[in-house]
Structure formats: C-alpha cells, structure tokens
Motif scaffolding. Structure first.
Motif, PDB file in Angstrom:
ATOM      1  N   MET A  27       0.824  -1.385  -0.081  1.00  0.00           N
ATOM      2  CA  MET A  27      -0.108   0.117   0.074  1.00  0.00           C
ATOM      3  C   MET A  27       0.774   1.265   0.099  1.00  0.00           C
ATOM      4  SD  MET A  27      -3.164  -1.089  -0.184  1.00  0.00           S
ATOM      5  CE  MET A  27      -2.486  -2.388  -0.963  1.00  0.00           C
ATOM      6  N   ARG A  28       2.128   1.128   0.000  1.00  0.00           N
ATOM      7  CA  ARG A  28       2.942   2.246   0.233  1.00  0.00           C
ATOM      8  C   ARG A  28       3.092   3.272  -0.909  1.00  0.00           C
ATOM      9  NH1 ARG A  28       7.643   0.161   2.454  1.00  0.00           N
ATOM     10  NH2 ARG A  28       6.986   0.723   4.879  1.00  0.00           N
ATOM     11  N   PRO A  29       3.026   2.668  -2.140  1.00  0.00           N
ATOM     12  CA  PRO A  29       3.217   3.847  -3.187  1.00  0.00           C
ATOM     13  C   PRO A  29       1.920   4.477  -3.530  1.00  0.00           C
ATOM     14  CG  PRO A  29       3.808   1.480  -4.059  1.00  0.00           C
ATOM     15  CD  PRO A  29       3.362   1.431  -2.575  1.00  0.00           C
ATOM     16  N   VAL A  30       0.819   4.127  -3.384  1.00  0.00           N
ATOM     17  CA  VAL A  30      -0.249   4.970  -3.483  1.00  0.00           C
ATOM     18  C   VAL A  30      -0.591   5.685  -2.352  1.00  0.00           C
ATOM     19  CG1 VAL A  30      -1.947   3.349  -2.476  1.00  0.00           C
ATOM     20  CG2 VAL A  30      -3.056   4.837  -4.029  1.00  0.00           C
ATOM     21  N   THR A  31      -0.267   5.302  -0.972  1.00  0.00           N
ATOM     22  CA  THR A  31      -0.310   6.101   0.418  1.00  0.00           C
ATOM     23  C   THR A  31       0.549   7.325   0.202  1.00  0.00           C
ATOM     24  OG1 THR A  31      -1.142   3.973   1.273  1.00  0.00           O
ATOM     25  CG2 THR A  31      -0.298   5.853   2.815  1.00  0.00           C
ATOM     26  N   TRP A  32       1.827   7.090  -0.220  1.00  0.00           N
ATOM     27  CA  TRP A  32       2.801   8.173  -0.219  1.00  0.00           C
ATOM     28  C   TRP A  32       2.161   9.250  -1.377  1.00  0.00           C
ATOM     29  CZ3 TRP A  32       8.683   7.394   0.013  1.00  0.00           C
ATOM     30  CH2 TRP A  32       9.063   6.614   1.319  1.00  0.00           C
ATOM     31  N   ARG A  33       1.714   8.761  -2.358  1.00  0.00           N
ATOM     32  CA  ARG A  33       1.196   9.887  -3.265  1.00  0.00           C
ATOM     33  C   ARG A  33       0.128  10.747  -2.685  1.00  0.00           C
ATOM     34  NH1 ARG A  33       1.286   5.147  -6.808  1.00  0.00           N
ATOM     35  NH2 ARG A  33       2.994   5.254  -8.484  1.00  0.00           N
ATOM     36  N   LEU A  34      -0.771  10.052  -1.931  1.00  0.00           N
ATOM     37  CA  LEU A  34      -1.923  10.750  -1.257  1.00  0.00           C
ATOM     38  C   LEU A  34      -1.443  11.708  -0.436  1.00  0.00           C
ATOM     39  CD1 LEU A  34      -4.511   7.838  -1.133  1.00  0.00           C
ATOM     40  CD2 LEU A  34      -4.723  10.103  -2.408  1.00  0.00           C
ATOM     41  N   LEU A  35      -0.570  11.180   0.760  1.00  0.00           N
ATOM     42  CA  LEU A  35      -0.150  11.905   1.773  1.00  0.00           C
ATOM     43  C   LEU A  35       0.859  13.189   1.510  1.00  0.00           C
ATOM     44  CD1 LEU A  35       0.718   9.256   4.593  1.00  0.00           C
ATOM     45  CD2 LEU A  35      -1.541  10.381   4.203  1.00  0.00           C
ATOM     46  N   SER A  36       1.452  12.911   0.238  1.00  0.00           N
ATOM     47  CA  SER A  36       2.131  13.966  -0.135  1.00  0.00           C
ATOM     48  C   SER A  36       1.793  15.280  -0.914  1.00  0.00           C
ATOM     49  CB  SER A  36       3.473  13.468  -1.131  1.00  0.00           C
ATOM     50  OG  SER A  36       2.915  13.128  -2.325  1.00  0.00           O
ATOM     51  N   GLY A  37       0.283  15.028  -1.034  1.00  0.00           N
ATOM     52  CA  GLY A  37      -0.378  15.910  -1.748  1.00  0.00           C
ATOM     53  C   GLY A  37      -0.340  15.771  -3.538  1.00  0.00           C
ATOM     54  N   TYR A  38       0.321  14.783  -3.797  1.00  0.00           N
ATOM     55  CA  TYR A  38       0.338  14.502  -5.164  1.00  0.00           C
ATOM     56  C   TYR A  38      -0.878  14.054  -5.866  1.00  0.00           C
ATOM     57  CZ  TYR A  38       2.119  12.536  -9.819  1.00  0.00           C
ATOM     58  OH  TYR A  38       2.250  12.128 -10.872  1.00  0.00           O
ATOM     59  N   LEU A  39      -1.635  13.069  -5.046  1.00  0.00           N
ATOM     60  CA  LEU A  39      -2.986  12.587  -5.535  1.00  0.00           C
ATOM     61  C   LEU A  39      -3.853  13.160  -4.674  1.00  0.00           C
ATOM     62  CD1 LEU A  39      -2.500   8.742  -6.454  1.00  0.00           C
ATOM     63  CD2 LEU A  39      -2.668  10.682  -8.027  1.00  0.00           C
ATOM     64  N   PRO A  40      -5.277  13.338  -5.507  1.00  0.00           N
ATOM     65  CA  PRO A  40      -6.511  13.913  -4.761  1.00  0.00           C
ATOM     66  C   PRO A  40      -6.917  12.815  -3.871  1.00  0.00           C
ATOM     67  CG  PRO A  40      -6.990  13.628  -6.906  1.00  0.00           C
ATOM     68  CD  PRO A  40      -5.394  13.401  -6.658  1.00  0.00           C
ATOM     69  N   ALA A  41      -7.852  13.158  -2.815  1.00  0.00           N
ATOM     70  CA  ALA A  41      -8.360  12.020  -2.048  1.00  0.00           C
ATOM     71  C   ALA A  41      -9.387  11.570  -2.820  1.00  0.00           C
ATOM     72  CB  ALA A  41      -8.934  12.899  -0.909  1.00  0.00           C
ATOM     73  N   ASN A  42     -10.323  12.113  -3.783  1.00  0.00           N
ATOM     74  CA  ASN A  42     -11.127  11.597  -4.729  1.00  0.00           C
ATOM     75  C   ASN A  42     -10.804  10.657  -5.522  1.00  0.00           C
ATOM     76  OD1 ASN A  42     -12.987  11.552  -7.218  1.00  0.00           O
ATOM     77  ND2 ASN A  42     -14.280  12.521  -5.567  1.00  0.00           N
ATOM     78  N   LYS A  43     -11.334   9.298  -5.438  1.00  0.00           N
ATOM     79  CA  LYS A  43     -10.623   8.099  -6.185  1.00  0.00           C
ATOM     80  C   LYS A  43     -10.848   8.235  -7.646  1.00  0.00           C
ATOM     81  CE  LYS A  43     -10.504   3.250  -6.277  1.00  0.00           C
ATOM     82  NZ  LYS A  43     -11.132   1.794  -5.543  1.00  0.00           N
ATOM     83  N   GLU A  44     -12.086   8.899  -8.144  1.00  0.00           N
ATOM     84  CA  GLU A  44     -12.275   8.957  -9.468  1.00  0.00           C
ATOM     85  C   GLU A  44     -11.403  10.017 -10.098  1.00  0.00           C
ATOM     86  OE1 GLU A  44     -16.351  10.235  -9.858  1.00  0.00           O
ATOM     87  OE2 GLU A  44     -17.158   8.009  -9.336  1.00  0.00           O
ATOM     88  N   ARG A  45     -10.787  11.045  -9.603  1.00  0.00           N
ATOM     89  CA  ARG A  45     -10.089  11.982 -10.256  1.00  0.00           C
ATOM     90  C   ARG A  45      -8.465  11.591 -10.340  1.00  0.00           C
ATOM     91  NH1 ARG A  45      -9.703  16.752  -7.102  1.00  0.00           N
ATOM     92  NH2 ARG A  45      -8.822  17.567  -8.826  1.00  0.00           N
ATOM     93  N   ARG A  46      -8.282  10.394  -9.431  1.00  0.00           N
ATOM     94  CA  ARG A  46      -6.734  10.246  -9.432  1.00  0.00           C
ATOM     95  C   ARG A  46      -6.011   9.918 -10.852  1.00  0.00           C
ATOM     96  NH1 ARG A  46      -7.296   6.127  -4.198  1.00  0.00           N
ATOM     97  NH2 ARG A  46      -8.182   7.800  -2.713  1.00  0.00           N
ATOM     98  N   GLU A  47      -6.585   8.972 -11.660  1.00  0.00           N
ATOM     99  CA  GLU A  47      -6.139   8.485 -12.852  1.00  0.00           C
ATOM    100  C   GLU A  47      -6.050   9.810 -13.908  1.00  0.00           C
ATOM    101  OE1 GLU A  47      -4.850   6.045 -14.136  1.00  0.00           O
ATOM    102  OE2 GLU A  47      -4.877   5.011 -12.174  1.00  0.00           O
ATOM    103  N   LEU A  48      -6.861  10.882 -13.884  1.00  0.00           N
ATOM    104  CA  LEU A  48      -6.984  11.820 -14.452  1.00  0.00           C
ATOM    105  C   LEU A  48      -5.714  13.046 -14.011  1.00  0.00           C
ATOM    106  CD1 LEU A  48     -10.637  12.988 -14.955  1.00  0.00           C
ATOM    107  CD2 LEU A  48      -9.243  11.893 -16.532  1.00  0.00           C
ATOM    108  N   VAL A  49      -5.525  12.955 -12.543  1.00  0.00           N
ATOM    109  CA  VAL A  49      -4.474  13.629 -12.346  1.00  0.00           C
ATOM    110  C   VAL A  49      -3.057  13.135 -12.609  1.00  0.00           C
ATOM    111  CG1 VAL A  49      -3.470  14.737 -10.083  1.00  0.00           C
ATOM    112  CG2 VAL A  49      -5.912  14.922 -10.516  1.00  0.00           C
TER     113      VAL A  49
END
Length: 522
Positions: free
Chosen positions: A205-227
């Motif tokens: 779970m570390r890769p996606v968690t780090w992307r989220l906690l660093s602010g690189y990815l949004p919390a909304n799951k649907e928007r992640r691929e677009l971002v």
C-alpha cells in the motif's frame, strides 16, 4: 611481499594524511592522558593537500589489501571495529563453497590445473587442489580491495526487521486490510490514513499512500487517474522544453554538479549504478533546478529522490529491488516512475522550505503584506548559499540537546565538537546517510503522516537519534574518536523495530516540549 612493501612505504613517506608527526607520540587509550581537543588533533596531523606530487604518486601505487593499512587510531575505534566485523561476517556468508573452484580451476581433458601466482600448475590430488585454492584466495585478498558481498546488509532495501521477523504477522494482515479499506473508499479520509500510516505502511500500500499523503494525488478516487495522466504529461513537457538546455552556458555548471553527484548516490546498491537509473535521476534533478532558480541544485538533494524511486518501483518488483534491471520494464512504466518521483520530491522540498521559514519570519513583514518578498524568503532557506535554514536547524538541535541531556552537550563542549560537524548532514539529508535505505523508507512513512514531519518533527528525531548513542559518546576520550563515531554510527543492522523505538522517543520529546516554547533558551 605485499606486507614488506607496505612497511617500506610507511617508513619512507613522512607526510601521510592523518599520520602523527615523529615528534608527537601517537595517542594511546590504555594510558591516562589529557584528552585531545580539536586544536590538538589538527596540529598533530597532516591534511591530504600537504602531500606533494611525488608522495601522491607513491600513495596511488600502494596496494591496500585490508584494514591493516589504516592508522592505529582508526583500528582502535569501537564503532569501526563493529562495522568491520559485520562486513566480514556478511562477506563470509555471501560466498558459497560451490563457487570457490571457479576461481582457481581450469579443466582440460579431465586434467585439473590451478593458477598460482600467475602460473598454471597441475593438481594431482584434492589436498593439493585445496591448498592451491587457499593460495589463490590469499593472493586475491592481497592484490585487491577488501572483498564485499554483492549486496551488503546496509544496502538491502527489504523493510523487514533485522531480528528476522516473519514477513507477515496477524497484526500486519489486519493493518493491510485496513489500508485496503481506506484506499478503496470513493473519498479517502486522509486524517484516518495518516493515523494508520504513523506506525508504518504495508509495502503493498505504500506507493499509493505516499502519493496521497504528499499531496500529489487527490483524495477523490475517481479523479486520481486523470491527475496522474495530466501531471506525468506535464513533467515530460518540461523535459522537452528544458532538458536540452543542460549544455547552455547558463546551466552547464548545474548539470555538471548533478552529473558528478549521481554516481555517489547509494554507491553500495547496484540499482542506482545502472545507466538507465542515473539518467532518470539526472533529468529529475536538472528539471527541479531549472524550475527553482532561486535555489537551484544543491548537493544532498540527489539523496532525496531515492526513497520515492524505490517505493514507486516496488509496485512492479516483488523482491530483490537492489538488483532489478530497470531497463527491462516497459518504457511507459519507466516514465511513470520517473514522473511520480519528480512530483513527490518537489512536494517534499517545497513543504520543507515553507514550514521551516514560518518559524523565522517576523510578524512585521507579514503585517506589511509584502507577499512577493515573503514568497522569495520562504524559498531562500535550506538550499541556498551557506544554507541558512539548515544552520538554523542545527542550532535548534544544539539548544534542544542542551536541555534534554546536558551531559552530552557539555561533553561536546569539552572536546570542542561542533554540532555543525556532524548534524549538518543529518538535517540536509534527513538522516539518509546515517541509516540504511530500508530504515529511511520506514522513517518517511511517519514523516508523511506527521504534521510538518520533514521539518519540525525531524528535529526531535535527530535529538532522539543522538541520545540513542549516549553510552558510546561518553565512552570516547578525544575529539577524533567522537567525530568518527558521530559520522559513522553503527546502524547497519537496524530495521523496523529500531526505527519504531526511535520515532516513539522523538514523539515523547516533541510533546514534552510542545507547549514550552522557551525550551530553546536558557
């Protein structure tokens, strides 16, 4: 013969770096003597630039087979002895008996030959064969650098405990399920995610968690691929726009420094010596420097890329990340890892700059609404000339230690040890040079989860890290021994358990002083 050459060299070479003058006796710990200060240490040794060309030439011609070529003071240092012993044990364990014949046998028409001292000699019996192999092994050791295993323990990236805990316990399975549940929600609760990440993130779970906690990815799951798609395209747009300018007069010095530093990044790990990986790091660091002209590239930033690169690579590699050939991955996968590493490193550095300078900005400047000037100052902190932000952090550590453990603080003063001599690297590289990479990754799990983890909380981690070696520090009896210990702390066997205890102590220190702003002052 090699021993005689070494003895002859040390006799005829009067000026050798770190060697005592003839008129000044070597330090002997077995005798009661006034401890050496920094001034005495500096006066009793020669620097590397004191050697002239002839002596330098002689030095390069000398073979250093093992640690016997080091000075006696280096031999007597307990931290060095421990590290040498650990490296020796790792070396013995890493060589299988079945590989030994390949070093000394040549088969031809069912007749065995052995190489001894550059000659081919027939082997008539197993005993003779073993004897020749022993001679060959001895000669190899005498005519080469110290033998090291392919992957020393310090370079292993596996995040399992050094104590040999099983890969997955019941508690870890439960935590893994909890992370999967949190990340599967349409809108991830970031506060809840930080809470569970503080004590470590499961590898899967570390890769996606780090992307989220660093602010690189949004919390909304649907928007992640677009971002992800947009940010990755934006990064490679920077490559097309700026990377060709690395040869320009304006940027050639920056690129040259990056090009020099890249091979020095984790030199014990084969992964980072691959040309493909080094090219990735060059692009990441050069583009970051171009986009941050106020600071540019500073040595040490190259280390901060490695945890992100390893974590994002682990999505596609289950084991043996250290030896994985990155060029074997599909090009699109390589590009995605590179872009994600760039953006997360940028988020990290931007966060450190802003969080640090809010401590030192005066209220008058904020009240005057000097917004443009404020932004410039926020950026001019850790990674500018003289790096004042880092120096401020080192000063804060000194003041904090003086309150936490006055004995250590006074001990440093007694032997004229300055905090800048060892703690500058702790702040500039976030302890990456002091800990194995596997420990850094675990440490960053908590830094990502902790508010201002990379700036404010890191100060308390450094204080706890220093106090961890209290016994060893107070056992040193001169400046040289203290500095050697502090710059080469024996953390080679550290794992998750040791990092967890370190973080727990840092947490205790932080909240002991959280409501005591005057703890930096006497």
């Amino acid at each position: 013969m090699a021993t005689e050459d070494r003895i002859s060299f040390w006799r005829r070479t009067a000026k050798v770096p770190g060697r005592y003058h003839k008129d000044k006796p070597a330090f002997n710990q077995s005798k009661t003597k006034k401890a050496s200060s920094f001034h005495e240490f500096a006066c009793s040794t020669n620097d590397a630039w004191d050697i002239d060309d002839e002596e330098d030439y002689s030095l390069t011609g000398v073979i250093l087979p093992n640690s016997a070529a080091l000075s006696s003071s280096l031999h007597s240092h307990p931290a060095v002895l421990v590290q040498n012993q650990l490296q020796h044990e790792e070396t013995v364990a890493s060589h299988k008996p079945s590989e030994a014949p390949n070093l000394c046998n040549v088969h031809q028409d069912d007749t065995e030959f052995i190489h001894v001292n550059g000659k081919v000699v027939k082997s008539r019996s197993d005993d003779a064969h073993l004897s020749a192999c022993s001679v060959r092994s001895t000669l190899q050791k005498q005519h080469s650098l110290p033998v090291r295993p392919i992957i020393p323990l310090v370079a292993r990236i596996s995040d399992q405990n050094a104590s040999g805990a099983p890969p997955m316990t019941v508690r870890e399975k439960s935590r893994l399920d909890k992370f999967r549940q949190l990340l599967a929600n349409p809108n991830t609760d970031l506060e809840e995610l930080r809470k569970h990440s503080w004590s470590g993130i499961p590898r899967e779970m570390r890769p996606v968690t780090w992307r989220l906690l660093s602010g690189y990815l949004p919390a909304n799951k649907e928007r992640r691929e677009l971002v992800l798609t947009r940010k990755r395209e934006e990064y490679f747009g920077f490559i097309e726009q700026y990377y060709h300018s690395r040869a320009d007069e304006q940027y050639k010095d920056t690129y040259r420094q990056i090009h020099i530093d890249i091979p020095r990044t984790n030199p014990l790990i084969p992964l980072f010596q691959q040309p493909t990986v080094q090219e990735v790091f060059e692009r990441i660091l050069f583009i970051w420097a171009i986009r941050h002209p106020a600071s540019g590239y500073v040595q040490g930033i190259n280390d901060l890329v490695t945890p992100f690169f390893v974590v994002f690579l682990s999505e596609f590699v289950s084991e043996d990340v250290e030896n994985f050939e990155v060029a074997a991955l599909p090009i699109d996968t390589q590009r995605n890892i590179e872009a994600d590493s760039f953006w997360c490193m940028s988020k990290l550095l931007d966060g450190i700059q802003v969080q640090t300078h809010f401590i030192f900005i005066s209220t008058d400047m904020i009240n005057c609404k000097c917004v443009s000037q404020l932004k410039w100052i926020l950026f001019q902190d850790n990674y500018t000339f003289a790096q004042p932000g880092i120096q401020n952090k080192v000063k804060a550590l000194e003041e904090l230690v003086s309150r936490i453990d006055e004995d250590i603080h006074n001990y440093f003063k007694r032997y004229e040890v300055e905090y800048l001599q060892f703690a500058f690297r702790w702040m500039n590289n976030l302890l990456m040079r002091e800990l194995p990479l596997r420990c850094t990754i675990r440490l960053w799990d908590t830094y990502q989860a902790e508010a201002e983890g990379f700036s404010h909380f890191h100060l308390y981690v450094c204080a706890a890290f220093l106090i961890e070696w209290r016994k060893e520090i107070l056992s040193m009896v001169d400046f040289q021994g203290l500095l050697m210990l502090l710059q080469n702390l024996p953390t080679i066997h550290w794992g998750n358990e040791e990092v967890g205890l370190l973080l727990a102590e840092a947490y205790r220190l932080k909240y002991t002083f959280a409501d005591a702003p005057s703890h930096y002052k006497r």
